[in-house]
Design an enzyme around this catalytic site. Sequence first.
Site, PDB file in Angstrom:
ATOM      1  N   ARG A   1       0.823  -1.232   0.000  1.00 45.54           N
ATOM      2  CA  ARG A   1       0.000   0.000   0.000  1.00 45.54           C
ATOM      3  C   ARG A   1       0.842   1.260   0.000  1.00 45.54           C
ATOM      4  NH1 ARG A   1      -3.163  -3.291   3.522  1.00 45.54           N
ATOM      5  NH2 ARG A   1      -4.828  -4.180   2.300  1.00 45.54           N
TER       6      ARG A   1
ATOM      7  N   LYS B   1       3.795  11.487 -11.864  1.00 49.40           N
ATOM      8  CA  LYS B   1       2.978  10.642 -12.741  1.00 49.40           C
ATOM      9  C   LYS B   1       3.709   9.317 -12.896  1.00 49.40           C
ATOM     10  CE  LYS B   1       0.304  13.750 -15.673  1.00 49.40           C
ATOM     11  NZ  LYS B   1       0.090  14.232 -17.048  1.00 49.40           N
TER      12      LYS B   1
ATOM     13  N   GLU C   1      11.567  18.366 -24.903  1.00 48.84           N
ATOM     14  CA  GLU C   1      10.802  18.704 -23.686  1.00 48.84           C
ATOM     15  C   GLU C   1      11.376  19.968 -23.032  1.00 48.84           C
ATOM     16  OE1 GLU C   1       8.074  17.060 -22.953  1.00 48.84           O
ATOM     17  OE2 GLU C   1       8.278  14.991 -23.670  1.00 48.84           O
TER      18      GLU C   1
ATOM     19  N   LYS D   1       8.474  23.060 -14.264  1.00 45.53           N
ATOM     20  CA  LYS D   1       7.571  21.927 -14.016  1.00 45.53           C
ATOM     21  C   LYS D   1       7.131  21.901 -12.552  1.00 45.53           C
ATOM     22  CE  LYS D   1       6.269  17.268 -14.788  1.00 45.53           C
ATOM     23  NZ  LYS D   1       6.405  16.033 -15.496  1.00 45.53           N
TER      24      LYS D   1
ATOM     25  N   GLU E   1      -3.700  17.451 -12.440  1.00 47.83           N
ATOM     26  CA  GLU E   1      -4.176  17.873 -13.766  1.00 47.83           C
ATOM     27  C   GLU E   1      -5.686  18.085 -13.777  1.00 47.83           C
ATOM     28  OE1 GLU E   1      -1.778  15.918 -16.760  1.00 47.83           O
ATOM     29  OE2 GLU E   1      -3.373  16.210 -18.226  1.00 47.83           O
TER      30      GLU E   1
ATOM     31  N   ARG F   1      -1.758  21.993 -15.395  1.00 49.08           N
ATOM     32  CA  ARG F   1      -0.775  20.946 -15.701  1.00 49.08           C
ATOM     33  C   ARG F   1      -0.920  20.449 -17.143  1.00 49.08           C
ATOM     34  NH1 ARG F   1       1.612  16.066 -11.907  1.00 49.08           N
ATOM     35  NH2 ARG F   1       3.039  15.284 -13.493  1.00 49.08           N
TER      36      ARG F   1
ATOM     37  N   ASN G   1       1.336  19.245 -21.801  1.00 55.03           N
ATOM     38  CA  ASN G   1       1.090  18.327 -22.917  1.00 55.03           C
ATOM     39  C   ASN G   1       1.199  19.027 -24.277  1.00 55.03           C
ATOM     40  OD1 ASN G   1       0.612  16.195 -21.135  1.00 55.03           O
ATOM     41  ND2 ASN G   1      -1.534  16.781 -20.890  1.00 55.03           N
TER      42      ASN G   1
ATOM     43  N   HIS H   1       1.699  17.158 -27.538  1.00 60.56           N
ATOM     44  CA  HIS H   1       1.499  15.732 -27.276  1.00 60.56           C
ATOM     45  C   HIS H   1       0.307  15.140 -28.031  1.00 60.56           C
ATOM     46  CE1 HIS H   1       4.527  16.446 -24.274  1.00 60.56           C
ATOM     47  NE2 HIS H   1       4.464  15.228 -23.807  1.00 60.56           N
TER      48      HIS H   1
ATOM     49  N   HIS I   1       1.167  12.271 -30.191  1.00 58.70           N
ATOM     50  CA  HIS I   1       0.597  10.944 -29.906  1.00 58.70           C
ATOM     51  C   HIS I   1       0.131  10.288 -31.219  1.00 58.70           C
ATOM     52  CE1 HIS I   1      -1.735   7.925 -27.667  1.00 58.70           C
ATOM     53  NE2 HIS I   1      -2.615   8.057 -28.637  1.00 58.70           N
TER      54      HIS I   1
ATOM     55  N   HIS J   1       9.498   9.208 -28.308  1.00 64.07           N
ATOM     56  CA  HIS J   1       8.458  10.071 -27.733  1.00 64.07           C
ATOM     57  C   HIS J   1       8.814  11.559 -27.893  1.00 64.07           C
ATOM     58  CE1 HIS J   1       5.417  11.575 -24.987  1.00 64.07           C
ATOM     59  NE2 HIS J   1       6.371  12.177 -24.285  1.00 64.07           N
TER      60      HIS J   1
HETATM   61  P1  NAD Z   1      14.039   5.180 -21.547  1.00 61.41           P
HETATM   62  O1  NAD Z   1      13.855   5.128 -20.106  1.00 61.41           O
HETATM   63  O2  NAD Z   1      13.576   4.026 -22.360  1.00 61.41           O
HETATM   64  O3  NAD Z   1      15.582   5.441 -21.875  1.00 61.41           O
HETATM   65  C1  NAD Z   1      15.987   5.530 -23.218  1.00 61.41           C
HETATM   66  C2  NAD Z   1      17.161   4.584 -23.503  1.00 61.41           C
HETATM   67  O4  NAD Z   1      18.339   5.119 -22.931  1.00 61.41           O
HETATM   68  C3  NAD Z   1      17.014   3.185 -22.890  1.00 61.41           C
HETATM   69  O5  NAD Z   1      17.580   2.263 -23.797  1.00 61.41           O
HETATM   70  C4  NAD Z   1      17.870   3.262 -21.636  1.00 61.41           C
HETATM   71  O6  NAD Z   1      18.356   1.998 -21.255  1.00 61.41           O
HETATM   72  C5  NAD Z   1      18.974   4.165 -22.075  1.00 61.41           C
HETATM   73  N1  NAD Z   1      19.635   4.964 -21.044  1.00 61.41           N
HETATM   74  C6  NAD Z   1      19.056   5.678 -20.068  1.00 61.41           C
HETATM   75  N2  NAD Z   1      19.965   6.433 -19.424  1.00 61.41           N
HETATM   76  C7  NAD Z   1      21.159   6.146 -19.995  1.00 61.41           C
HETATM   77  C8  NAD Z   1      22.472   6.632 -19.782  1.00 61.41           C
HETATM   78  N3  NAD Z   1      22.742   7.607 -18.901  1.00 61.41           N
HETATM   79  N4  NAD Z   1      23.471   6.103 -20.529  1.00 61.41           N
HETATM   80  C9  NAD Z   1      23.192   5.149 -21.472  1.00 61.41           C
HETATM   81  N5  NAD Z   1      21.977   4.694 -21.745  1.00 61.41           N
HETATM   82  C10 NAD Z   1      20.966   5.196 -21.017  1.00 61.41           C
HETATM   83  O7  NAD Z   1      13.335   6.461 -22.216  1.00 61.41           O
HETATM   84  P2  NAD Z   1      13.011   7.944 -21.726  1.00 61.41           P
HETATM   85  O8  NAD Z   1      12.943   8.740 -22.960  1.00 61.41           O
HETATM   86  O9  NAD Z   1      13.897   8.383 -20.615  1.00 61.41           O
HETATM   87  O10 NAD Z   1      11.579   7.786 -21.086  1.00 61.41           O
HETATM   88  C11 NAD Z   1      10.465   7.462 -21.887  1.00 61.41           C
HETATM   89  C12 NAD Z   1       9.333   7.071 -20.978  1.00 61.41           C
HETATM   90  O11 NAD Z   1       9.022   8.171 -20.117  1.00 61.41           O
HETATM   91  C13 NAD Z   1       8.052   6.710 -21.702  1.00 61.41           C
HETATM   92  O12 NAD Z   1       7.560   5.508 -21.185  1.00 61.41           O
HETATM   93  C14 NAD Z   1       7.091   7.855 -21.355  1.00 61.41           C
HETATM   94  O13 NAD Z   1       5.758   7.432 -21.298  1.00 61.41           O
HETATM   95  C15 NAD Z   1       7.610   8.271 -20.009  1.00 61.41           C
HETATM   96  N6  NAD Z   1       7.295   9.660 -19.635  1.00 61.41           N
HETATM   97  C16 NAD Z   1       6.761   9.862 -18.406  1.00 61.41           C
HETATM   98  C17 NAD Z   1       6.469  11.144 -17.992  1.00 61.41           C
HETATM   99  C18 NAD Z   1       5.941  11.377 -16.608  1.00 61.41           C
HETATM  100  O14 NAD Z   1       5.572  12.512 -16.283  1.00 61.41           O
HETATM  101  N7  NAD Z   1       5.926  10.378 -15.769  1.00 61.41           N
HETATM  102  C19 NAD Z   1       6.740  12.243 -18.823  1.00 61.41           C
HETATM  103  C20 NAD Z   1       7.292  11.997 -20.080  1.00 61.41           C
HETATM  104  C21 NAD Z   1       7.577  10.692 -20.488  1.00 61.41           C
HETATM  105  N1  GLY Z   2       4.731  15.093 -18.661  1.00 62.34           N
HETATM  106  C1  GLY Z   2       3.468  15.705 -18.392  1.00 62.34           C
HETATM  107  C2  GLY Z   2       3.166  15.817 -16.940  1.00 62.34           C
HETATM  108  O1  GLY Z   2       3.975  15.448 -16.117  1.00 62.34           O
HETATM  109  O2  GLY Z   2       2.118  16.254 -16.611  1.00 62.34           O
END
Ligand code: NAD
Ligand code: GLY
Length: 370
Positions: free
Chosen positions: A121, A143, A185, A227, A237, A242, A246, A249, A253, A267
């Site tokens: 929990r 998020k 971003e 942010k 949101e 918030r 997007n 996006h 998307h 992305h």
């Molecule tokens: P990711 O986590 O897949 O990382 C991208 C690649 O880089 C992977 O292959 C990873 O292994 C590699 N990597 C990471 N750090 C590294 C480093 N320092 N050195 C070498 N390799 C490294 O991708 P991302 O772009 O960081 O994240 C994408 C995800 O984030 C998506 O799932 C998306 O939905 C999510 N997201 C979430 C939010 C939120 O607010 N929570 C906002 C935007 C995106």
């Molecule tokens: N990446 C959008 C949010 O965190 O709201």
Amino acid sequence: MAVVRVALDTRSYDIVIEQGALTRAGTYLAGYARKGRLVVVTDAHVAKAQLPRLEASLRAANVAVEPVILPPGEQTKSWRHLEELLDALLALEIERGDHVVALGGGVIGDLVGFAASILKRGCHFIQVPTTLLAQVDSSVGGKTAINARAGKNLIGSFYQPALVLIDPSTLDTLPVRETRAGYAEVVKYGLIDDPDFFAWCEEEGHKLLAGDAGAREYAIERSVAAKAKIVGEDERETSGRRALLNLGHTFGHALEADTGFSDTLLHGEGVAAGMALAFRYSARLGLCTGEDADRVTAHLKAMGLPHDLASAHVTADGATLVAHMLHDKKMAAGTLPFLLARGIGRTFLSKDVVLDDVAAFLDEDRAAAA
Ligand code: NAD
Ligand code: GLY
């Protein structure tokens, strides 16, 4: 070194940004290690590139590290890997008062955050983001999510970390295409409500991509401060504030959906093309000037980011792309809120966009670029 506070009453926390912070992680994290131990969840790429530095620093501070290493890639945000992670955390006897460390990009951060929100929990977690996207966006704001068969990020929670520790030097090992995608971003914050920051991006953004430590630290601090402010005003949101995060996006998307959420279009690359389209559509509606839309397009193009359908490798027509938009989780009561702009730094949420008009715009925009 900079510290930005996310102000959320009892859920408030600090974002620490420091070049080399991973090497000094013991200083920051030892206080969170109950019984002299921390569980660090990461993926195989990051385990190779960055985990040894974190482990050495924690060991030097007398903290034992229990690594949990998951496969890299978006498919790790799944029921299967959530179960694998929860089982591993239970086997390690993680308790509610413990802090689990998420070392990695948005995939690891989103997955670990969600696991922490439901394990017994709720236990605590700490974000140590290692991609530019995670450092400027996903590690902040709480998020968390995994993907469902029906779509991305459809199962998750709002669950804030206890600390975000950002070491910009982790970007030294990140593939340049990933850094560039994360840079979209960064630009987004300028376009939302900070025209001076967009002007900084135009002047200095190339230094960030070249690995300049000062440019990285400045852009990360300014982005997380933007942010943190928005999250402090509208954590869940609900007020529309918030939702400004997007920008790009909804178009993005649709582009990501058309390219199968694959390596064809990351992305951040989808967001880049989406922001350029949002500005050109705003100009077509007479909301902003053509000059503003041209500036946005030119900067993204100059930084090597997709800025139209062709550079995003999208072949579908406007009607098909709009159909993808209708599956966006941002759909509410049958309407799709769109982020449009009255100028650079003047993004707003519009609820009266006509989707047939968007489809026509996309076809015209493709023809104009050809
Ligand atoms: P990711 O986590 O897949 O990382 C991208 C690649 O880089 C992977 O292959 C990873 O292994 C590699 N990597 C990471 N750090 C590294 C480093 N320092 N050195 C070498 N390799 C490294 O991708 P991302 O772009 O960081 O994240 C994408 C995800 O984030 C998506 O799932 C998306 O939905 C999510 N997201 C979430 C939010 C939120 O607010 N929570 C906002 C935007 C995106
Ligand atoms: N990446 C959008 C949010 O965190 O709201």
